[in-house]
Design an enzyme around this catalytic site. Structure first.
Site, short mmCIF file in Angstrom:
data_model
loop_
_atom_site.label_atom_id
_atom_site.label_comp_id
_atom_site.label_asym_id
_atom_site.label_seq_id
_atom_site.Cartn_x
_atom_site.Cartn_y
_atom_site.Cartn_z
N GLN A 125 32.89 34.06 51.62
CA GLN A 125 33.27 35.23 50.81
C GLN A 125 34.76 35.53 50.90
O GLN A 125 35.34 36.08 49.97
CB GLN A 125 32.48 36.47 51.27
CG GLN A 125 31.01 36.47 50.88
CD GLN A 125 30.14 35.88 51.95
OE1 GLN A 125 30.58 35.01 52.72
NE2 GLN A 125 28.90 36.32 52.03
N ARG B 103 26.56 41.06 45.83
CA ARG B 103 26.52 41.23 47.28
C ARG B 103 27.55 42.26 47.70
O ARG B 103 28.34 42.73 46.88
CB ARG B 103 26.68 39.89 48.04
CG ARG B 103 27.51 38.80 47.45
CD ARG B 103 28.99 39.05 47.42
NE ARG B 103 29.50 39.51 48.69
CZ ARG B 103 30.60 40.20 48.86
NH1 ARG B 103 31.34 40.55 47.81
NH2 ARG B 103 31.02 40.58 50.04
N GLY B 104 27.52 42.60 49.01
CA GLY B 104 28.37 43.70 49.49
C GLY B 104 27.52 44.97 49.48
O GLY B 104 26.80 45.23 48.49
N ALA B 105 27.59 45.73 50.57
CA ALA B 105 26.65 46.84 50.78
C ALA B 105 26.57 47.84 49.61
O ALA B 105 25.49 48.08 49.07
CB ALA B 105 26.98 47.53 52.10
N ASN C 37 28.54 44.17 60.35
CA ASN C 37 29.28 43.63 59.20
C ASN C 37 29.10 42.11 59.23
O ASN C 37 28.45 41.55 60.14
CB ASN C 37 30.75 44.05 59.26
CG ASN C 37 31.48 43.72 57.96
OD1 ASN C 37 31.02 44.07 56.88
ND2 ASN C 37 32.61 43.04 58.05
N ARG D 159 17.08 42.30 51.05
CA ARG D 159 17.99 42.04 52.17
C ARG D 159 17.84 43.19 53.18
O ARG D 159 17.81 44.35 52.79
CB ARG D 159 19.46 41.94 51.69
CG ARG D 159 19.70 40.78 50.72
CD ARG D 159 21.18 40.55 50.50
NE ARG D 159 21.79 39.91 51.65
CZ ARG D 159 23.11 39.75 51.79
NH1 ARG D 159 23.94 40.21 50.86
NH2 ARG D 159 23.60 39.13 52.85
N ASP E 235 28.13 47.03 56.80
CA ASP E 235 26.82 47.02 56.13
C ASP E 235 25.91 48.11 56.66
O ASP E 235 25.03 48.59 55.95
CB ASP E 235 26.16 45.64 56.29
CG ASP E 235 26.88 44.63 55.42
OD1 ASP E 235 27.89 44.06 55.88
OD2 ASP E 235 26.47 44.47 54.26
O1 MRU Z 1 26.42 38.92 52.81
P1 MRU Z 1 27.36 39.81 52.06
O2 MRU Z 1 28.39 39.06 51.27
O3 MRU Z 1 26.62 40.82 51.22
O4 MRU Z 1 28.13 40.60 53.20
C1 MRU Z 1 29.07 41.57 52.82
C2 MRU Z 1 29.79 42.20 53.94
O5 MRU Z 1 29.54 41.94 55.10
C3 MRU Z 1 30.79 43.27 53.59
O6 MRU Z 1 31.84 43.28 54.49
C4 MRU Z 1 30.10 44.65 53.61
O7 MRU Z 1 28.93 44.62 52.84
C5 MRU Z 1 31.00 45.73 53.11
S1 MRU Z 1 31.31 45.61 51.38
C6 MRU Z 1 32.23 46.96 50.90
#
Ligand code: MRU
Length: 365
Positions: free
Chosen positions: A194, A44-46, A245, A87, A235
């Site tokens: 997270q 996970r994470g963009a 985000n 997603r 994101d």
């Molecule tokens: O649902 P997630 O855990 O994928 O959400 C992640 C976030 O919101 C992060 O802050 C974002 O993706 C930036 S990661 C460098």
């Protein structure tokens, strides 16, 4: 702490749903496995989901047998759609898939083996470039961190969310290396924690002072004068700077404004969606109600209760002090700063892209 790596023909993904208790890598050899891992937030994470999806596309290309080019590209598009459907909010997912697919199209005249190899190379390149981008974000962002800073962050925008040191956490890491970080307040980040499970874990492992707080403690921490600046990731960022985000980021930004605390977003330029004028058009993922009614598999809300579970929110651009990118810090008015940053990026191919192009020109076949 590697969120992923390519090894012996497979994508190894650190299963982040098991952290911090267990460090277990999932071995993905099929695109369906990568898609499932993205959907259930094992990765996970963009930036990380974009890179993982590019590897997923490469895995899909490799499983194709035969010489029918049209059938190959049809198969590739099916795999791309599968991965893109995992997603909806983080634009890096679509950006990385488009970039990899375009690479395949550029080589449409070559044999299938060459295209299969090029797709894996493109995923490797996205990985390597992201490492460097994180490093640059860290360097650029550390400049805005004052000595003795107490920083509040939300969710996890760290090594686990990227191929490198992270975005918000790259800034924190670089500022810490410069001796400027007194404390990081990590919001736990309900519903999936997270902040508690990943950010607190990453920072603690690196010896960076971190204090975990529940999301509803952020306002009180600010009121008590414990927070000097807020940094979180993104994101998807619209052309005017509105930033999607993790859910709760908006509340943090509004609280920060009330207390006169600067709010920085740290993100690669690939997180900017140049096609969207404002944040109202960013698709917001809504996830399973079970994530709200349960923690760690244990129910604590009554059976059958109505639940709303948006995974992201949008912080309007006027709450944002600056957007820390790999090419510099974008400041208001964001529309103009973003337009210039995107234009500059589009004109210059990366050194790796240039090298790859040269290699192909010298070795046609
Ligand atoms: O649902 P997630 O855990 O994928 O959400 C992640 C976030 O919101 C992060 O802050 C974002 O993706 C930036 S990661 C460098």
């Amino acid at each position: 702490m590697d969120a992923m790596r390519w090894e012996d023909g497979a994508l190894l993904l650190l299963d982040q749903t098991k952290l911090p208790e267990e460090t277990e890598y999932l071995r993905c050899t099929r695109p369906e496995e990568v898609a499932t891992a993205i959907r259930r937030l094992a990765v996970r994470g963009a930036p990380a989901i974009g890179i993982a999806a590019a590897y997923g596309l490469a895995l899909g290309a490799r499983e194709f047998k035969g010489t029918d080019k049209e059938a190959f590209f049809r198969h590739l598009r099916t795999v791309k759609d599968l991965l893109a459907g995992t997603r909806p909010t983080a634009v890096n997912l679509f950006w990385a898939l488009e970039r990899a697919y375009r690479r395949a199209e550029e080589l449409a005249e070559r044999d299938i083996g060459t295209i299969q190899e090029a797709l894996l190379n493109e995923a490797d390149r996205l990985f390597e470039e992201d490492r460097e981008i994180c490093r640059q974000i860290g360097i650029n962002g550390a400049a805005v961190v004052p000595p003795g800073a107490r920083i509040l962050t939300h969710c996890n925008a760290g090594a686990l969310a990227t191929a490198g040191d992270g975005t918000a956490l790259a800034v924190i890491r670089a500022a810490h290396a410069a001796g400027k970080v007194a404390m990081v307040y990590a919001d736990e980040t309900r519903p999936l924690l997270q902040g508690a499970r990943l950010t607190a874990y990453e920072l603690k492992a690196d010896g960076i002072p971190v204090t975990l707080i529940c999301d509803n403690m952020a306002g009180y921490a600010m009121q008590k004068g414990l927070v000097d600046l807020v940094i979180f990731g993104a994101d998807r960022i619209a052309r005017n700077g509105d930033t999607a985000n993790k859910i709760g980021s908006y509340s943090v930004a509004v609280l920060a404004r009330e207390h006169g605390i600067p709010v920085y977003v740290a993100a690669p330029l690939s997180t900017i969606d140049g096609s969207l004028a404002g944040g109202g058009d960013i698709p917001i993922e809504e996830r399973d109600p079970g994530e709200v009614t349960h923690i760690g598999g244990k129910r604590f809300a009554p059976e059958g209760v109505a639940v709303w579970n948006p995974a992201f929110d949008v912080t309007p651009h006027w709450y944002i002090t600056g957007i820390i990118t790999e090419t510099g810090i974008l400041r208001p008015p964001f529309k103009e700063a973003i337009r210039r940053a995107l234009a500059a990026k589009a004109v210059h191919p990366t050194p790796t892209q240039e090298a790859e192009q040269r290699k192909l020109e010298q070795n046609p076949g």
